[in-house]
Design an enzyme around this catalytic site. Structure first.
Site, PDB file in Angstrom:
ATOM      1  CB  SER A  72      -3.203  40.362 -53.728  1.00 13.22           C
ATOM      2  OG  SER A  72      -2.512  41.412 -53.126  1.00 13.22           O
TER       3      SER A  72
ATOM      4  CG  ASP B  14     -20.817  59.926 -42.468  1.00 13.07           C
ATOM      5  OD1 ASP B  14     -21.206  59.648 -41.320  1.00 13.07           O
ATOM      6  OD2 ASP B  14     -20.854  61.071 -42.963  1.00 13.07           O
TER       7      ASP B  14
ATOM      8  CG  HIS C  49       4.323  49.764 -49.713  1.00  9.88           C
ATOM      9  ND1 HIS C  49       3.592  49.920 -48.562  1.00  9.88           N
ATOM     10  CD2 HIS C  49       3.443  49.872 -50.722  1.00  9.88           C
ATOM     11  CE1 HIS C  49       2.325  50.121 -48.878  1.00  9.88           C
ATOM     12  NE2 HIS C  49       2.208  50.100 -50.175  1.00  9.88           N
TER      13      HIS C  49
HETATM   14  N1  GLN Z   1      -7.314  43.674 -52.238  1.00  9.39           N
HETATM   15  C1  GLN Z   1      -6.266  44.349 -52.910  1.00  9.39           C
HETATM   16  C2  GLN Z   1      -4.971  43.562 -52.785  1.00  9.39           C
HETATM   17  O1  GLN Z   1      -4.760  42.974 -51.783  1.00  9.39           O
HETATM   18  C3  GLN Z   1      -6.056  45.737 -52.361  1.00  9.39           C
HETATM   19  C4  GLN Z   1      -5.004  46.500 -53.112  1.00  9.39           C
HETATM   20  C5  GLN Z   1      -4.869  47.962 -52.737  1.00  9.39           C
HETATM   21  O2  GLN Z   1      -5.256  48.394 -51.681  1.00  9.39           O
HETATM   22  N2  GLN Z   1      -4.309  48.764 -53.594  1.00  9.39           N
HETATM   23  O3  GLN Z   1      -4.146  43.540 -53.668  1.00  9.39           O
END
Ligand code: GLN
Ligand code: ZN
Length: 767
Positions: A444, A667, A705
């Site tokens: 995203s 795995d 974050h």
């Molecule tokens: N592909 C998602 C994003 O980039 C992954 C989000 C996540 O790992 N919670 O928002």
């Protein structure tokens, strides 16, 4: 026979508490207004339970943020760094409390919040108590007494709920070396005694101690602590009636311990572990009553009365009805509030569901039916219940034979890529021609207020589908151009069309339904509205091909397709209870597999299947880990294995602590895994290095974050650390998660620095 509720949702049936808290935090309302909202919710909840006819109604299950943090405040486990807040805020208890929960950046102070973590295997997060050597405790808050008094005013002699002393300690974290948190039991016990004395003085007759750790694997020391603590409390309070509540798993090896505690009632979770009933009724002593947790507090399905009555009859036969209580399996905190608000749901589906308010009624009905009621309304409810239960068994809305047959026909081969990673890798290198340290992002890009407003307008009909489509295309195209310009190697389309990584897929899959108001507290004022998986899952049409193809058509570089994996979709939804989770997961896996294959057909050569929730799905008891991991890993592999060797499959996970499941992650056999580890400064990579993780890895080189922009040098440093433990040719360079919550400003700066870091590291490597 009596009924009781372990706890009721406290967000308010229209999320009143969320709204009031957020308004209070932003200064839009004053404390007294917030307190009024809190009191109203308590009164509403009590009235619902009283009107339904519940015998023992809880209090202190309400909380302005979190019940564990409430406990920390009551016993005075307040870390020293918050003392200044108390001074600045005129000793306002609630301000101190919110500062502990959320941190405090005001009045010249900059104090971090306490840590938050998941409440057992739920999606609820609690605030982790901080413990220090020789810590002293002191009764600090009067919330519990006020709530008891409030209930009394409402005409209810409530049952105060507190977190049992042992579980409270086990939930916390030692913040310094040289002691064991259980050693604090003797220090904290006098505060528990003080709390109970006051409640007793106020007229309380019952106390509920939540001790979920009794249904987990615990140490000998914890077991001993249970015995001393409860003997001591019993000695001090010979007449108070104690309920010890266990939930989320069976008592199993802790049964004899739990049965030996000098308490009046033991509560067990018969939804999670129905098998335990037989053994429990045969081993509890004569002076112990049993509370049967029959109504699922964690899910949204109507109770199957016939089945529950069989359990009740069995218990009554052995123990006598005076020694039996009926209850939900756990606190109703984990269910949405009230099904009555769901006016848009398909009536057939709605008829299969029960939210908190409906579950309260179910508990009462079960007691009445088990006691041979002649009340015609309740007898009618029973008939309705039987019909609803039997319609779920056969409804064509749920059962799709094609899906069932396909899942049944899955063979070993379906979860196998055509060739081993070594061979695939060569094919992929030939096809993709990527440089050393390829750069990419997790999917995203910033979901700006503008992007969200387009979606809102489109939903309201203020934008036509064509207008919405054009806006999203422009945004996607801009993002592609920009990634090209700054020199990212593997591009993404940006996910602007998605509201949420599970909801977006659920909305396009058969077997899912969405509620309008089915909110559940996740942490503090944050609520989530999980999709409901009610039936066999299938994919009527491609879900992401349109956007991936569009993005790919705008560039000569590779665009990575972006999907949410089957385990994560399962984990973040309300899941059907009429078949094993593994079966539902397999159906979702097959749907995702079709999408992967269609993306490949559409010319997408790199496809990422996100599985951030794979670790949180781990069962609470270690003995069950392997079984879960087996089907979860298999589901991922089914979703990923329909493509050619030259198509590169990525996965992404964002929770650390992979050490204990690293073998299972290997795995999964993704060609590339991107993981969060910038905060632990690459420590996490050691797990991958020690294990000699064979495939490619993109350890996040910066923390998304926070709005902070990392420097190129920092990221080069991290890349060097990574190279110390992982061969350079296995490494990718990327942020540690999606950029959805960030602003463009910091995103641009950070990614430019990231690309520069990768380029420099590649040059350094070659000389
Ligand atoms: N592909 C998602 C994003 O980039 C992954 C989000 C996540 O790992 N919670 O928002
Ligand atoms: Zn992530």
């Amino acid at each position: 026979m009596q009924t009781h509720i372990l706890g009721y949702p406290r967000i308010g049936s229209k999320r009143e508490l969320k709204k009031a808290c957020e308004q209070y935090w932003s200064g839009k309302i004053v404390l007294e207004e917030l307190l009024t909202v809190g009191r109203n919710i308590c009164n509403q909840n009590w009235n619902i339970q009283k009107e339904a006819g519940i015998d023992l109604i809880p209090c202190n299950d309400f909380s302005y943020y979190d019940q564990v943090l409430d406990m920390s405040l009551i016993v005075g486990a307040i870390p020293a760094r918050y003392h200044e807040v108390a001074l600045k805020r005129n000793n306002s208890e609630l301000d101190l409390y919110f500062a502990m929960a959320r941190g405090y950046q005001k009045d010249g102070l900059d104090i971090t919040a306490m840590e938050m973590t998941k409440w057992f295997d739920t999606n609820y997060h609690y605030i982790v108590p901080e413990f220090y050597k020789n810590q002293q405790f002191k009764l600090t808050s009067s919330k519990i007494f006020n709530e008891f008094a409030g209930a009394k005013q409402a005409g209810i002699n409530a049952k105060p709920v507190i977190i049992g002393l042992v579980s409270y300690l086990l939930l916390g974290k030692e913040k310094e070396e040289g002691f064991d948190k259980l050693d604090l039991a003797q220090n904290i016990l006098p505060v528990y005694v003080e709390i109970l004395s006051k409640l007793q003085e106020q007229g309380a007759e019952w106390i509920q101690f939540d001790e979920p750790f009794l249904s987990l694997d615990i140490t000998e020391k914890a077991k001993e602590t249970y015995i001393t603590v409860y003997s001591e409390l019993r000695k001090q309070f010979p007449t108070l009636k104690f309920i010890v509540a266990t939930y989320f798993d069976g008592l199993k090896d802790n049964l004899s311990l739990a049965a030996s505690l000098p308490v009046n009632v033991l509560h067990i979770d018969l939804v999670r572990n129905p098998e335990q009933l037989e053994e429990v009724i045969n081993s509890i002593p004569e002076n112990l009553s049993l509370s049967l947790g029959l109504v699922d507090g964690r899910n949204i399905w109507k109770n199957d009365f016939e089945k529950s009555l069989a359990f009740i009859n069995k218990a009554v036969e052995k123990l006598g009805s005076e020694r039996v209580l009926i209850a939900p399996s756990c606190s109703l905190l984990h269910s949405p509030c009230d099904l009555d608000f769901e006016t848009n749901l398909n009536p057939e589906i709605k008829n299969w569901l029960a939210f908190a308010k409906q579950k309260v009624k179910e508990v009462v009905n079960l007691k009445e039916l088990a006691s041979g009621t002649e009340n015609q309304d309740i007898i009618n409810d029973f008939e309705e219940n039987k019909k609803a239960v039997s319609s779920r068994k056969t409804s064509s809305l749920i059962h799709n034979n094609i899906v069932k047959q396909r899942a049944e026909a899955v063979t070993e081969e379906d979860s196998q890529r055509k060739n081993s990673f070594q061979i695939r890798r060569e094919e992929q290198q030939k096809a993709l021609q990527l440089p050393l340290f390829p750069t990419t992002t997790i999917g995203s890009f910033p979901q700006t207020a503008e992007v969200r407003s387009w979606r809102a307008k489109f939903k309201k009909g203020e934008l036509t589908a064509a207008q919405y489509d054009t806006l999203l295309k422009e945004e996607t195209q801009r993002t592609i151009r920009w990634q090209e310009e700054i020199g990212i190697d593997v591009l993404v389309h940006g996910e602007f069309e998605r509201n949420d990584m599970v909801e977006y897929f659920g909305e396009q899959l058969e077997g899912f339904v969405f509620t309008k108001n089915g909110w559940v507290q996740s942490y503090g004022s944050r609520c989530v509205k999980p999709p409901v998986i009610f039936g066999d899952v299938s994919r009527p049409a491609p879900m992401t091909v349109y956007w991936s193809q569009y993005a790919q058509s705008q560039t000569n570089q590779w665009v990575k397709g972006m999907l949410t994996g089957p385990v994560t979709i399962l984990q973040w939804s309300f899941v059907r209870d009429d078949q094993p989770r593994s079966e539902t997961c397999k159906q979702i896996a097959l749907a995702i597999r079709d999408e992967v294959v269609d993306l490949e057909k559409a010319g997408i050569r790199i496809i990422q299947i996100d599985e951030p929730a794979i670790r949180e799905g781990l069962p609470l008891r270690k003995a069950e880990w392997q079984n879960y991991l087996k089907w979860a890993v298999e589901a991922f592999r089914i979703s990923a294995s329909g493509v050619d060797d030259a198509t590169q499959i990525h996965t992404h996970m964002c929770y650390s602590e992979f050490n204990d499941i690293i073998k299972n992650i290997a795995d999964m056999d993704a060609d590339v895994i991107t993981i969060e580890c910038s905060r632990s400064q690459m420590e996490l990579l050691n797990a991958f290095a020690d294990f000699k993780y064979p495939n490619e890895i993109g350890p996040g080189v910066y923390d998304i974050h926070s709005p902070r922009v990392p420097s190129k040098e920092e990221m080069i440093e991290l890349l060097k650390k990574a190279q110390d433990v992982i061969p350079a040719h296995q490494l990718w360079v990327n942020p540690d998660c999606g950029l959805k919550t960030r602003h463009w400003e910091e995103t641009e700066k950070a990614l430019i620095a990231m690309v520069a870091a990768a380029k420099e590291a590649a040059v350094e490597y070659s000389i």
